[in-house]
Design an enzyme around this catalytic site. Structure first.
Site, PDB file in Angstrom:
ATOM      1  N   SER A  79      31.615  38.332  35.326  1.00  0.00           N
ATOM      2  CA  SER A  79      32.154  36.792  35.046  1.00  0.00           C
ATOM      3  C   SER A  79      32.551  36.344  36.151  1.00  0.00           C
ATOM      4  O   SER A  79      33.643  36.843  36.905  1.00  0.00           O
ATOM      5  CB  SER A  79      32.924  36.677  34.142  1.00  0.00           C
ATOM      6  N   TYR A  99      41.061  37.956  28.551  1.00  0.00           N
ATOM      7  CA  TYR A  99      39.634  37.996  28.202  1.00  0.00           C
ATOM      8  C   TYR A  99      39.582  38.680  29.656  1.00  0.00           C
ATOM      9  O   TYR A  99      38.195  39.517  30.206  1.00  0.00           O
ATOM     10  CB  TYR A  99      38.854  36.619  28.135  1.00  0.00           C
ATOM     11  N   LYS A 114      37.673  42.107  32.637  1.00  0.00           N
ATOM     12  CA  LYS A 114      36.759  42.008  33.742  1.00  0.00           C
ATOM     13  C   LYS A 114      37.004  42.313  34.563  1.00  0.00           C
ATOM     14  O   LYS A 114      36.235  43.372  35.160  1.00  0.00           O
ATOM     15  CB  LYS A 114      36.242  40.543  33.461  1.00  0.00           C
TER      16      LYS A 114
END
Ligand code: UD1
Length: 341
Positions: free
Chosen positions: A127, A152, A156
């Site tokens: 992302s 979160y 990544k």
């Protein structure tokens, strides 16, 4: 014989659109999904669009027994696209261990098993969140990785590091890491799309639900940012365009065209659109009004970020093509389809 690809999280939003594009391109697909944020009916949509029902294993990528059984049953899997992950930023702050466990254990399991089962490469869903608040826009792949603002986002970053470290250690696999900007829209058939659970956090599902009268009004989180109209700016990328990039990346990986064992690509349009501009695009494209109010800034939001997609354009030969108005019409058609089900 068709090349077999494992798509983890293949009934999810981006996963399902990618399965469609893979099947349209002649790949054979096996999906593993625990249906934690999707439902089995998505397979019907994929089948209606492509005429092919992909093989499906209901299970968790974190569970090694399930995964081993899958690889034994499908010993000819050549590539993996790894979508299986939890993705709600707010929830990740409240349940960090869920995020670290789901998102990292699943990746580690796959990486660990790939050489053993002769799987050549893995496409990984990353992302633009890894860039944090950019110093310059558009942002390219060489920009520094900033300290993550949520568990979160951290998963990544850590996932990218795990892939790099593993391949650097000599593991005989390859990887293409795709950094998505803001995926929006739905398949033009309106047979698959995003299935938000409960009250949506993301802009487009909230907007389409508001347009449909399910929500009273959309709140624009802040109009006092340092941007032309004061609202945040994002690079909204059509989900079908995004899905197509995975097919190109998979071909590149399997056909040994990669120049490095790990390659990273931004997937965006190269155009920044503000939240207010997006609302306007939706209203113009659909003729449907979206009642909205200006609210407080949302904690943790990035002010503005959009992609420099030149590397993906030139090296992958991929380009985002869908006009935003079409994307908005597809998002709206999908919302109407959900209601008429
Ligand atoms: C977030 C994540 C991103 C993730 C993506 C998809 C961060 C910093 N961002 O992106 O990594 O890939 O979700 O899950 O971790 N907005 C409103 N009103 C709303 C909803 C949103 O004004 O009701 C605004 C937001 O303030 C933001 C923009 O719309 O400026 C986009 O928000 P959203 O769709 O949630 O995506 P991001 O936060 O950009």
């Amino acid at each position: 014989m068709a090349t077999k690809i494992l798509v983890t999280g293949g009934t999810g939003y981006i996963g399902s659109h990618t399965v469609v594009e893979l099947q349209n391109a002649g790949f054979e697909v096996v999906i593993i999904d625990n249906l934690s944020n999707s439902n089995i009916g998505v397979l019907d949509g994929i089948e209606q669009i492509t005429g092919i029902r992909p093989a499906f294993v209901e299970g968790d990528v974190c569970d090694k027994t399930t995964l081993n059984a899958l690889f034994e049953a499908h010993s000819d899997i050549k590539g993996i696209i790894n979508f299986a992950a939890s993705k709600a930023v707010g929830e990740s702050v409240e349940k960090p261990l869920k995020y670290y466990s789901n998102n990292l254990v699943s990746l580690i399991n796959l990486l660990d098993m790939m050489p053993h089962y002769g799987v050549k490469g893995i496409v990984f869903s990353s992302s633009c969140t890894v860039y944090g608040e950019p110093d310059v826009n558009p942002i390219d792949e060489t920009a520094p990785i900033k300290v993550a603002t949520s568990p979160y986002g951290n998963t990544k970053q850590i996932s990218e590091e795990i892939i790099n470290d593993y391949i650097r250690s000599g593991a005989a696999i390859k990887s293409i890491i795709l950094r998505y900007f803001n995926p929006v829209g739905a398949h033009p058939s309106a047979l698959i799309g995003e299935l938000p659970n409960g009250v949506p956090n993301n802009l487009i599902p909230y907007l389409t639900q508001t347009a449909a009268g399910i929500r009273k009004q959309l709140t624009v989180f802040g109009n006092d940012y340092n941007t032309p109209d004061g609202s945040c700016i994002r690079d909204f990328i059509d989900v079908v365009d995004l899905a197509k990039a995975h097919v190109v990346a998979m071909r590149r990986m399997l056909e040994n065209d990669q120049t490095e064992a790990v390659e990273v690509f931004n997937l965006g349009t190269g155009r920044g659109l503000s939240v207010l501009e997006l609302i306007d695009a939706f209203q113009r494209a659909t003729g449907v009004a979206v009642p909205y109010v200006i609210g407080e800034r949302r904690a943790g939001d990035i002010e503005q970020i959009w992609a420099e997609p030149t590397k993906a354009n030139t090296v992958l030969g991929w380009r985002a093509e869908m006009p935003i108005e079409d994307t908005m019409r597809h998002a709206w058609a999908w919302q109407l389809h959900l209601q008429n089900k």
